[in-house]
Design an enzyme around this catalytic site. Sequence first.
Site, short mmCIF file in Angstrom:
data_model
loop_
_atom_site.label_atom_id
_atom_site.label_comp_id
_atom_site.label_asym_id
_atom_site.label_seq_id
_atom_site.Cartn_x
_atom_site.Cartn_y
_atom_site.Cartn_z
N LYS A 184 -33.15 -31.35 15.60
CA LYS A 184 -32.63 -30.72 16.26
C LYS A 184 -31.82 -30.60 17.05
O LYS A 184 -30.36 -30.26 16.85
CB LYS A 184 -33.29 -29.23 15.71
CG LYS A 184 -34.13 -28.93 14.24
CD LYS A 184 -34.34 -27.31 14.54
CE LYS A 184 -35.74 -27.32 15.58
NZ LYS A 184 -36.23 -28.57 16.14
N THR A 244 -30.62 -32.88 18.52
CA THR A 244 -29.60 -33.93 18.93
C THR A 244 -27.80 -33.52 17.73
O THR A 244 -27.26 -33.70 18.06
CB THR A 244 -30.05 -34.93 18.31
OG1 THR A 244 -31.29 -34.96 19.17
CG2 THR A 244 -29.37 -35.95 19.02
N ARG A 246 -31.82 -24.00 24.05
CA ARG A 246 -32.82 -23.24 25.20
C ARG A 246 -32.90 -24.29 26.75
O ARG A 246 -32.17 -25.03 26.36
CB ARG A 246 -33.82 -23.20 24.69
CG ARG A 246 -34.05 -22.14 23.31
CD ARG A 246 -35.36 -22.26 22.76
NE ARG A 246 -35.41 -23.15 21.55
CZ ARG A 246 -36.48 -23.75 20.43
NH1 ARG A 246 -37.81 -23.57 21.09
NH2 ARG A 246 -36.57 -24.52 20.39
N LYS A 303 -43.09 -34.10 25.03
CA LYS A 303 -42.30 -34.49 24.23
C LYS A 303 -41.29 -35.01 25.13
O LYS A 303 -40.19 -35.12 24.06
CB LYS A 303 -41.86 -33.37 24.06
CG LYS A 303 -40.33 -32.95 23.41
CD LYS A 303 -40.17 -31.17 22.85
CE LYS A 303 -39.40 -31.10 21.84
NZ LYS A 303 -38.20 -31.68 22.30
N ALA A 328 -41.26 -21.91 20.24
CA ALA A 328 -40.93 -20.89 18.34
C ALA A 328 -42.42 -20.94 17.63
O ALA A 328 -42.66 -20.10 16.86
CB ALA A 328 -40.01 -22.06 17.97
N PHE A 377 -38.88 -25.37 15.88
CA PHE A 377 -39.70 -26.03 15.00
C PHE A 377 -38.70 -25.90 13.28
O PHE A 377 -37.61 -25.48 13.28
CB PHE A 377 -41.25 -25.19 15.37
CG PHE A 377 -41.74 -25.27 16.41
CD1 PHE A 377 -41.40 -26.67 16.93
CD2 PHE A 377 -42.03 -24.22 16.99
CE1 PHE A 377 -42.04 -27.38 17.56
CE2 PHE A 377 -42.85 -24.72 18.47
CZ PHE A 377 -42.79 -26.37 18.91
N PHE A 379 -32.18 -42.73 10.69
CA PHE A 379 -32.74 -43.51 11.44
C PHE A 379 -32.17 -45.67 10.81
O PHE A 379 -32.14 -45.29 9.19
CB PHE A 379 -33.90 -43.69 11.64
CG PHE A 379 -34.67 -42.16 12.58
CD1 PHE A 379 -34.76 -42.82 13.72
CD2 PHE A 379 -34.14 -40.81 12.22
CE1 PHE A 379 -35.38 -41.28 14.33
CE2 PHE A 379 -34.57 -40.01 12.52
CZ PHE A 379 -35.22 -40.17 13.96
N TRP A 435 -26.43 -39.67 16.85
CA TRP A 435 -27.31 -40.20 17.65
C TRP A 435 -26.94 -41.66 18.43
O TRP A 435 -26.96 -41.73 19.55
CB TRP A 435 -28.99 -40.41 17.52
CG TRP A 435 -29.49 -40.98 18.14
CD1 TRP A 435 -30.73 -39.79 19.19
CD2 TRP A 435 -30.06 -42.39 18.57
NE1 TRP A 435 -31.31 -41.17 19.69
CE2 TRP A 435 -31.21 -42.52 19.43
CE3 TRP A 435 -29.75 -43.78 17.75
CZ2 TRP A 435 -31.72 -43.81 20.43
CZ3 TRP A 435 -30.74 -44.36 17.75
CH2 TRP A 435 -31.29 -44.57 19.28
#
Length: 894
Positions: free
Chosen positions: A345, A347, A369, A380, A599, A630, A718, A747
């Site tokens: 999200k 990205t 954030r 993460k 979240a 999320f 991807f 990306w």
Amino acid sequence: RVTENAKNSLASLKRENPRLEPTLAIIQAHNDHLIQEANKNFAKEVGLRVIHICLPEGSTKDEIVSEILRLNEDPNVQGLALDLPESLCSSKVLNAVKPEKDVDGLSSVNLGCLVHGDVNDCLVPPTVCAVVELLEDIGGKMVLLVGAQGAQGAALQSVLQRQGAAVLSCHWRAPQLQSELHHADVVVFGSTKPDDVPVSWIKPGATIISCARDLLSEKCNYGQQNNPAAEKAVGSLAVAMRMQNMVKNMERWIRSQQYRKWDLHCLKLQPLSPVPSDIEISRAQSPKAVDVLAKEIGLLTDEIEIYGQTKAKVRLSLLERLKDQPDGKYVLVAGITPTPLGEGKSTVTIGLVQALTAHLNINSFACLRQPSQGPTFGVKGGAAGGGYAQVIPMEEFNLHLTGDIHAITAANNLLAAAIDARILHENTQSDKSLYNRLVPVVNGVRGFSAIQLARLRRLGITKTDPETLTEEEISKFVRLDIDPSTITWQRVVDTNDRFLRKITVGQANTEKRFVRQAQFDIAVASEIMAILALTTSLQDMKERLGKMVVADDKKGEPVTAEDLGVTGALAVLMKDAIKPTLMQTLEGTPVFVHAGPFANIAHGNSSVLADKIALKLVGEKGFVVTEAGFGADIGMEKFFNIKCRASGLVPSVVVLVATVRALKMHGGGPNVTAGAPLKKEYTEENLQLVADGCCNLKKQIQITQLFGVPVVVALNVFKTDSPAEVDLVCKIAKESGAFDAVPCNHWSAGGRGAVTLAQAVEKAANQKNSFKYLYSLELPIVEKIRIIAQKVYGAQDIELSPTAQSQVDRYTRQGFGNLPICMAKTHLSLSHQPERKGVPTGFILPISDVRASIGAGFIYPLVGTMSTMPGLPTRPCFYDIDLDPITEQVKGLF
């Protein structure tokens, strides 16, 4: 005439800007009261407010500069002038005045514009204006400037030459003075004429103008019977011209306050294949200096506070300046139920704004954030986006940033310390002893502080003299009577530390056996973080901090931070954290980074203030893109029901992020584990798995439609995704009610890879928007929880534990029943069971507990068991993070 024109111009400005109070500050270091009176009289006639700062004769340059710097930073002073002896008018002093406040026009910045002929960007010094006003047509005449040195002399020479005069300059002791005076048609004295310079040297019939300090002497007595020279002095005309300059300065100031069109210079990307690591990509790009970026997007110099080269705090005063500017379009990026790997999200958010601004030339802002240190060093990793769609420098984004989380930690733990300290002191002291310490005699005087007076008023005590309280009133005032078993306020630290999930405090002998069980939460789970994200102003934040309920007293009534007397101190610790941090994307487009609530245990959105400021800055046709944590069932639902209620902002479109690999997981694919290689189901084409998993995508689209907002699906592609799989997802998404569904390659390609998404978002934002909240705040707490469980999660019903029901009854009795709901639930499933993928149905949602964040303004039910303190995995990210001691470069962040 000059005064009348200035008066009329100022009156016109005040009509258009009713709250305008133009103030001119004049620093003088002499005892000439006539000058002071002249300034006052002319200012009054024009309608200006004037402040005289009278420094003693003999003041040093440093003392004057210090006073100038103070006035430079005074927002109530729009103009600054200097009445100083010539010996003090050095470039150091003159250039200390901010160019935008320089009414006398003698700073190097102003003079540079004047000399270069940029008349729209400068003010002509008042004395020079007066000289020009007094002279007739001087085209082709010889003008001699005598004793006019420094800035004043340079300005005179430049302006008179532009009028067509031939200008020479010399000082009083110059050997050629007599000869030059004899040939000059106009003589301008910049300082008082020495007695040993005879008037007979002056050419008969020449015009003489004196700029000497005797401002009120309108005749100079240079003439003789055999030399009838025309004699004039700038006198009070220069003072009138100063006031006219002040009015011009106000016109410039008002123009500077208006919305400015962006002049953004985007950075070029040269994507490599294969795509390098995030930190290598970040380091390969040279970001713009943040003050350059700020200027490009229309921020004023005094609206930013720079932290290093690439980040700056933005002051909230901008909201007042641009209050009449229409908002841009408001876009929320949400997602399907994610895998443990995340679906990109952040990205997508960055790729979308890079596409909008760097490739479609549409103003846009990303609002993200601030990442917690816990996941960064845990499992993460960083949260700056990824690949060629990220915030730079990514290591600064992920590590400390501008210290907001540290400020929250400090404020949170100050309040925690205050709670235990108050319990200890109340348990070990009499009412009288407590009162004497809480309201001590200072310098022979005893008085209540402002926060203590507020507490007295809440208790119904109107007295303001500490000596007049009765014993009963004293007891009510000093005793909070906190019930330790009801304390909900925990200490925090911004590190994943499972061994702090349950602790015992008060073990030292000094705590006199007042031992209790407590816990640590991760810093971003603090209610103060939620308040930072939802507040709309400094005053609002202070009020919210005061309302935070930390426990109940022994009568069952809530005890707040305000009762503990700590509100002001908390606000002081948070005064800088309330300002959003400005950064940039890889392509040089602006980003706000602010707040960072999780979240699954909070509302999971960046700050209202960052969104509000960004919406003003992008302009009516621009876009502000923000991200909810999320899946749409968690972050998006809270964005709409909690954040939009706090902000009053209406979203234009939702971007729903999906990946083929996540959809395969929801279709029955094997478990996905961070750090482990993906199984072949995720790396080889499998259309059946994709089709089966699209049930989750369809459900998340339906959740978005509950709120009446158009949705665009962004498929984060991807390299292992086949074209058939990509086409299938987009087809099903559109059939399920999405306005559009597009594959994205940001990306690997940067903003260019998200241009199609940007175009779809622009079209969707122009669609009819029938935004509505999911529930009314007037409904009972339990009913609001049930609506979320059934309509959003797909539950059959809810089941409250006795503890949860007891808390609901308590909050309703205490008057908190009309707050929105912030569900604390796993993000890995629509249900409360992380292993249930796809779209679970028929389940009963268990509510194990219900808590309240009264300052933030929501009730948060706990679904099942929710941890507010993550733990470290066996192999945390910190194994890969290192520092090069030579270059000081960070390695291993991703």
